[in-house]
Design a protein around this motif. Structure first.
Motif, PDB file in Angstrom:
ATOM      1  N   TRP A 251       0.683  -1.027   0.191  1.00 18.79           N
ATOM      2  CA  TRP A 251       0.065  -0.007   0.051  1.00 18.79           C
ATOM      3  C   TRP A 251       0.769   1.295   0.089  1.00 18.79           C
ATOM      4  O   TRP A 251       0.323   2.433  -0.268  1.00 18.79           O
ATOM      5  CB  TRP A 251      -0.910  -0.049   1.262  1.00 18.79           C
ATOM      6  CG  TRP A 251      -0.380   0.039   2.488  1.00 18.79           C
ATOM      7  CD1 TRP A 251       0.265   1.025   3.197  1.00 18.79           C
ATOM      8  CD2 TRP A 251      -0.236  -1.423   3.396  1.00 18.79           C
ATOM      9  NE1 TRP A 251       0.863   0.261   4.488  1.00 18.79           N
ATOM     10  CE2 TRP A 251       0.510  -0.779   4.571  1.00 18.79           C
ATOM     11  CE3 TRP A 251      -0.684  -2.630   3.026  1.00 18.79           C
ATOM     12  CZ2 TRP A 251       0.582  -1.972   5.503  1.00 18.79           C
ATOM     13  CZ3 TRP A 251      -0.365  -3.422   4.113  1.00 18.79           C
ATOM     14  CH2 TRP A 251      -0.005  -3.144   5.463  1.00 18.79           C
TER      15      TRP A 251
ATOM     16  N   SER B  47      -4.734  -4.965  14.513  1.00 18.88           N
ATOM     17  CA  SER B  47      -4.858  -6.073  15.692  1.00 18.88           C
ATOM     18  C   SER B  47      -5.808  -5.506  16.736  1.00 18.88           C
ATOM     19  O   SER B  47      -6.528  -6.364  17.211  1.00 18.88           O
ATOM     20  CB  SER B  47      -3.401  -6.278  16.469  1.00 18.88           C
ATOM     21  OG  SER B  47      -2.370  -6.808  15.316  1.00 18.88           O
TER      22      SER B  47
ATOM     23  N   ARG C  49      -7.012  -6.771   9.309  1.00 22.87           N
ATOM     24  CA  ARG C  49      -5.397  -6.911   9.042  1.00 22.87           C
ATOM     25  C   ARG C  49      -4.569  -6.912  10.350  1.00 22.87           C
ATOM     26  O   ARG C  49      -3.876  -5.901  10.641  1.00 22.87           O
ATOM     27  CB  ARG C  49      -5.230  -5.638   8.387  1.00 22.87           C
ATOM     28  CG  ARG C  49      -5.843  -5.514   7.122  1.00 22.87           C
ATOM     29  CD  ARG C  49      -5.308  -4.237   6.117  1.00 22.87           C
ATOM     30  NE  ARG C  49      -5.231  -3.092   7.004  1.00 22.87           N
ATOM     31  CZ  ARG C  49      -6.042  -2.016   7.220  1.00 22.87           C
ATOM     32  NH1 ARG C  49      -7.409  -2.289   6.728  1.00 22.87           N
ATOM     33  NH2 ARG C  49      -5.754  -1.276   7.979  1.00 22.87           N
TER      34      ARG C  49
ATOM     35  N   ILE D 231       0.794  -6.917  14.794  1.00 20.43           N
ATOM     36  CA  ILE D 231       1.569  -6.852  15.792  1.00 20.43           C
ATOM     37  C   ILE D 231       1.121  -8.158  16.708  1.00 20.43           C
ATOM     38  O   ILE D 231       1.912  -8.964  17.212  1.00 20.43           O
ATOM     39  CB  ILE D 231       1.401  -5.848  16.961  1.00 20.43           C
ATOM     40  CG1 ILE D 231       2.476  -5.769  17.829  1.00 20.43           C
ATOM     41  CG2 ILE D 231       0.130  -5.479  17.384  1.00 20.43           C
ATOM     42  CD1 ILE D 231       3.883  -5.623  17.479  1.00 20.43           C
TER      43      ILE D 231
HETATM   44  C1  PLP Z   1       1.013  -1.848  10.205  1.00 20.57           C
HETATM   45  C2  PLP Z   1      -0.509  -2.153   9.704  1.00 20.57           C
HETATM   46  C3  PLP Z   1      -1.235  -2.749  10.032  1.00 20.57           C
HETATM   47  C4  PLP Z   1      -1.187  -3.687  11.383  1.00 20.57           C
HETATM   48  O1  PLP Z   1      -1.135  -2.904  12.431  1.00 20.57           O
HETATM   49  P1  PLP Z   1      -0.795  -3.711  13.882  1.00 20.57           P
HETATM   50  O2  PLP Z   1      -1.259  -2.752  14.724  1.00 20.57           O
HETATM   51  O3  PLP Z   1       0.306  -4.131  14.026  1.00 20.57           O
HETATM   52  O4  PLP Z   1      -1.892  -4.496  13.887  1.00 20.57           O
HETATM   53  C5  PLP Z   1      -2.632  -2.872   9.444  1.00 20.57           C
HETATM   54  N1  PLP Z   1      -2.942  -2.087   8.420  1.00 20.57           N
HETATM   55  C6  PLP Z   1      -2.039  -1.010   7.983  1.00 20.57           C
HETATM   56  C7  PLP Z   1      -2.328  -0.299   6.813  1.00 20.57           C
HETATM   57  C8  PLP Z   1      -0.792  -1.041   8.677  1.00 20.57           C
HETATM   58  O5  PLP Z   1       0.041  -0.164   8.179  1.00 20.57           O
END
Ligand code: PLP
Length: 406
Positions: free
Chosen positions: A106, A230, A245, A248
């Protein structure tokens, strides 16, 4: 070969097929527990599927420092059916590693060439009409429909389409889809404060997200929706939509510990071993600046890791390690290559294993504890550790591990 540890025998195999040394002595080693990754992904995908959502495991930044390819394979075997990364390079590396599942990336640079991505069947986010136009050009070059996830910025003010450009973006996407140039797979966004459950921005972002989705539908698109990271997977089932998505939490680090125990298992253990011990009399100053002075005769253990290996220097005077059966204080400054542990009158020997942090099962510190001590988040601790002098060993109960050298 087998490495014995607490619990069952673990199998470790090098990339080149050589057996690893049986010696537990490591200079600095990140041990990645793939069974923990699998466990965490099944916890997360279990929650998602109860809301009817699928799971995309986020493996950006080399799997948050755990090794993107090993984590990706483990995640895909445990309930995730797609992967997400920030950059095109990371996505192509997963393909080069043999991953055939959908991979979304992305965060595009102005000079990223989307043609190889389209050819490799990488899902691409589009955050502006200009970006979509570049994707369409790549699709035309490769004579193949690009899979596009339209990203709306709902309040993070970072990556994502500004609301005023959204109507133009969805109109252009609808036209490109009708022309067979793209498949508009999803409308998606990212939350700013999901790790603070109840924060008013979460519902505000969710409302804007819903409106953006409705605009996409009105333009004739039939995308899925994804929003939850998360923290939202764990606390906001109403925001799971069709896909979640988690990042962590895949690695066993909980972004919302205040919400209770979610049953995650940290996958990373940072280990070293004692390279020397010495007895010093009371009154001896230790390490640069002699910021610590032995209050009594004591045994010091020297551990060959320092800030060049990712131990924050700001932890000086504020960290402990697990060594010879219990936690002990690191005394004096953390140096570039070494740190010193106060062992009192206990017997400690060269070669003894030192746990800098791990899941906490034996009472060792955790990455969350390091983060707390220096005012950061565990994300930053684990993503910064795989460095030139640090090895990474992936272990699993089954013979699927790999080991990587510096
Ligand atoms: C890093 C990220 C995630 C995951 O986020 P976590 O807090 O690690 O679960 C999901 N979507 C996008 C766009 C991210 O940049």
């Amino acid at each position: 070969m087998l490495v014995r540890d607490r619990g069952p025998a673990l199998r470790v195999v090098c990339d080149d097929g050589d057996a690893m040394s049986d010696q537990p002595a490591h200079r600095a080693d990140l041990r990645i527990d793939l069974d923990a990754i699998r466990h965490n992904v099944s916890v997360l995908s279990g929650r998602a599927s109860r809301s009817g959502a699928r799971t995309m495991a986020i493996v950006k930044s080399d799997g948050y420092g755990h090794g993107a390819l090993a984590v990706a394979r483990a995640a895909l075997r445990s309930g995730a059916d797609s992967l997400g990364v920030a950059s095109l390079g990371e996505a192509l590396q997963l393909r080069a590693g043999g991953i055939t599942a959908p991979v979304l990336c992305w965060l595009h640079a102005a000079n990223d060439d989307f043609a190889p991505a389209v050819a490799a069947d990488i899902d691409l986010a589009a955050s502006t009409p200009t970006e979509l136009e570049r994707i369409i050009v790549a699709a035309e070059q490769r004579d193949r429909a690009a899979r596009v996830h339209l990203k709306i910025d709902t309040g993070l003010c970072r990556n994502g389409c500004p609301p005023e450009l959204w109507p133009a973006l969805v109109e252009a996407a609808a036209k490109a889809e009708a022309d067979g140039r793209i498949e508009a797979v999803a409308v998606w966004s990212h939350l700013a404060c999901a790790d603070e459950p109840g924060h008013p921005s979460i519902d505000r972002q969710a409302e804007r997200f819903q409106r953006a989705y409705e605009q996409a539908r009105a333009a004739g698109l039939t995308p899925i929706r994804h929003l939850a990271n998360s923290a939202a997977v764990l606390t906001r089932p109403d925001l799971h939509f069709e896909l979640v998505r988690p990042g962590i939490a895949v690695y066993g680090l909980d972004p919302v510990p205040q919400d209770g125990d979610h049953g995650l298992r940290p996958a990373m253990t940072f280990r070293s071993s004692v390279v020397a011990t010495r007895r010093v009399p009371a009154g001896e100053g230790v390490s640069y600046g002699q910021t610590w002075t032995a209050p009594r005769p004591t045994t010091l253990a020297l551990v060959p890791v320092g800030y060049a290996d990712g131990v924050p220097r700001t932890l000086s005077g504020r960290m402990e390690v697990w060594l010879a059966g219990r936690r002990r204080r690191v005394v004096g400054r953390v140096c570039m290559d070494q740190l010193v542990v106060d062992c009192g009158d206990d017997e400690v020997r060269e070669g003894d294993e030192v746990l800098l942090f791990g899941p906490g099962d034996r009472g060792e510190p955790t990455a969350a504890e390091w983060a707390e001590a220096i005012g950061t988040i565990h994300y930053e601790i684990v993503t910064g550790l795989y460095r030139p002098r640090v090895t990474r060993t992936v272990v699993a109960e089954e013979a699927r591990g790999t080991a990587e050298g510096p």
